[in-house]
Design an enzyme around this catalytic site. Structure first.
Site, PDB file in Angstrom:
ATOM      1  N   GLU A  92       0.830  -1.213   0.000  1.00 44.78           N
ATOM      2  CA  GLU A  92       0.000   0.000   0.000  1.00 44.78           C
ATOM      3  C   GLU A  92       0.863   1.260   0.000  1.00 44.78           C
ATOM      4  OE1 GLU A  92      -2.673   0.232   3.251  1.00 44.78           O
ATOM      5  OE2 GLU A  92      -3.767  -1.593   2.735  1.00 44.78           O
ATOM      6  N   CYS A 105       2.750   8.497   1.990  1.00 37.00           N
ATOM      7  CA  CYS A 105       3.155   7.510   2.979  1.00 37.00           C
ATOM      8  C   CYS A 105       3.582   6.246   2.244  1.00 37.00           C
ATOM      9  CB  CYS A 105       2.000   7.205   3.933  1.00 37.00           C
ATOM     10  SG  CYS A 105       2.392   5.970   5.197  1.00 37.00           S
ATOM     11  N   CYS A 112       4.717  -7.378   8.070  1.00 42.21           N
ATOM     12  CA  CYS A 112       5.448  -6.803   9.199  1.00 42.21           C
ATOM     13  C   CYS A 112       5.551  -7.826  10.326  1.00 42.21           C
ATOM     14  CB  CYS A 112       4.733  -5.538   9.696  1.00 42.21           C
ATOM     15  SG  CYS A 112       5.601  -4.671  11.018  1.00 42.21           S
ATOM     16  N   CYS A 116       2.485  -5.440  16.494  1.00 41.77           N
ATOM     17  CA  CYS A 116       1.632  -4.574  17.307  1.00 41.77           C
ATOM     18  C   CYS A 116       0.203  -5.107  17.246  1.00 41.77           C
ATOM     19  CB  CYS A 116       1.699  -3.134  16.794  1.00 41.77           C
ATOM     20  SG  CYS A 116       3.366  -2.441  16.819  1.00 41.77           S
ATOM     21  N   CYS A 119      -2.586  -3.282  15.046  1.00 44.84           N
ATOM     22  CA  CYS A 119      -2.226  -2.791  13.717  1.00 44.84           C
ATOM     23  C   CYS A 119      -2.639  -3.740  12.599  1.00 44.84           C
ATOM     24  CB  CYS A 119      -0.719  -2.555  13.662  1.00 44.84           C
ATOM     25  SG  CYS A 119      -0.145  -1.901  12.092  1.00 44.84           S
ATOM     26  N   CYS A 341      -3.659   1.569   8.152  1.00 50.94           N
ATOM     27  CA  CYS A 341      -2.533   1.104   7.350  1.00 50.94           C
ATOM     28  C   CYS A 341      -2.566  -0.421   7.236  1.00 50.94           C
ATOM     29  CB  CYS A 341      -1.225   1.556   8.013  1.00 50.94           C
ATOM     30  SG  CYS A 341       0.238   1.037   7.114  1.00 50.94           S
TER      31      CYS A 341
END
Length: 357
Positions: A92, A105, A112, A116, A119, A341
């Protein structure tokens, strides 16, 4: 032989590569101009290069490793792009209209591993790092979108806050920063670029030593170890006892303000008690600190978290102000599309998996 994106080379690297391959040094400036000023879409369009140089570039590099899969446009002007990489992975990139200019961004990893718990980016674990060229191409694709709109607009600001942990892809991140900051190309000012990290302390030391004026943001989200570990597993490896000295080193070395990002989660980290703890944590560095309070964008995969009530957000903000901490509440963008995100990417991957079934 797999061809790499030519956008991954810094000007110095491009110059050295061309000279090593028998070309004159001045060719680098010509190629750079075609890439970032004229923004051509194929090597044949570089008309002032000799045939040998053009063929050399075509044999070793490509100009396109990203394909636009989806483009979502919000009522507020935010544009979210879903790009497909050459290996089929999805990433993205987001274009945001700010009062100070146009900000992009970018993503630095496919997935990832930071983990977290709130997230959407971490729903899918890390597959691989992006190359520096793949990161630069995100900017180039957004700029070409702006060129097509035809309003003589340019990307003026960049935030490295998309999918992935930038400092976990440090070398490619630094090459990306050098490319977009180069005055002979995109010329995006270092002070208009912000890199966000979840707190890889050892890399904060390295970043401080780079002697660049790129801004640093820390994804903090909690003022004590117990709470931070419960929502960010990275805190097990880099607890506040390791993170804060790294931040102190950065401040002493650069004398540049750090932004601390703090996502407000209802009844988790949004009490006045946490606000006071945060103020105490930052009290000895408040002259170079700014706390960015972020209203949470809920995602279906993390139903345990909700957005804090407005009263709680205001209360948290007022406590920080009263304690002398510079702070603000982030302006939201793209709330009518896939605001969080990684949200668009995870939705698309789900759809593709369902098709296979």
């Amino acid at each position: 032989m797999k061809k790499e994106s030519i956008y991954g080379l810094t000007f110095k690297q491009l110059t050295e590569w061309l000279v090593e391959h028998g070309q004159k040094k001045f060719r680098a400036k010509q190629v750079w101009d075609w890439l970032y000023i004229k923004r051509v879409t194929d090597f044949e369009a570089m008309t002032n290069l000799n045939k040998e140089c053009t063929e050399l570039l075509e044999n070793h590099f490509v100009l396109h490793t990203l394909t636009e899969e989806i483009k979502q446009v919000s009522k507020d002007g935010t544009v979210k792009f879903l790009f497909k990489l050459q290996d089929g992975n999805l990433i993205e990139t987001v274009l945001m209209k700010q009062h100070y200019g146009l900000s992009v961004c970018v993503t630095t990893q496919v997935g990832c591993n930071i983990g977290c718990t709130f997230c959407a980016s971490g729903i899918l674990s890390k597959n691989r790092d992006l190359s520096s060229g793949e990161i630069v191409e995100q900017i180039m694709n957004v700029q070409k979108h702006l060129d097509e709109v035809g309003k003589d607009q340019r990307v003026s600001h960049v935030v490295v806050m998309g999918i992935g942990e930038p400092f976990d892809n440090y070398s490619n991140l630094m090459d990306f920063l050098r490319v977009i900051n180069d005055q002979n190309g995109l010329s995006i000012g270092a002070r208009h670029i912000t890199v966000s990290t979840s707190g890889l302390a050892h890399k904060i030391y390295d970043f401080a030593d780079e002697n660049i004026q790129v801004n640093l943001a820390i994804s903090l989200h909690a003022p004590n170890n117990e709470l931070r570990t419960s929502i960010m597993k990275i805190n097990k490896a880099f607890p506040l006892e390791k993170l804060m000295p790294a931040i102190d080193y950065y401040l002493e070395k650069t004398n540049r303000r750090i932004t601390f990002e703090y996502i407000l989660l209802k009844d988790v980290n949004d009490h006045k008690e946490e606000a006071l703890q945060l103020a105490n944590l930052l009290k000895n560095k408040r002259h170079l600190s700014y706390v960015n309070l972020i209203p949470y964008n809920p995602v279906s995969e993390h139903i345990q978290y909700e957005r804090s009530y407005k009263d709680a957000i205001v209360g948290f903000y007022e406590v920080l102000l009263n304690e002398g901490i510079n702070c603000g509440v982030r302006t939201e963008h793209g709330t009518d599309i896939d605001a969080a995100c990684g949200q668009l990417r995870s939705k698309q991957i789900k759809k593709e998996k369902e098709k296979v079934r």
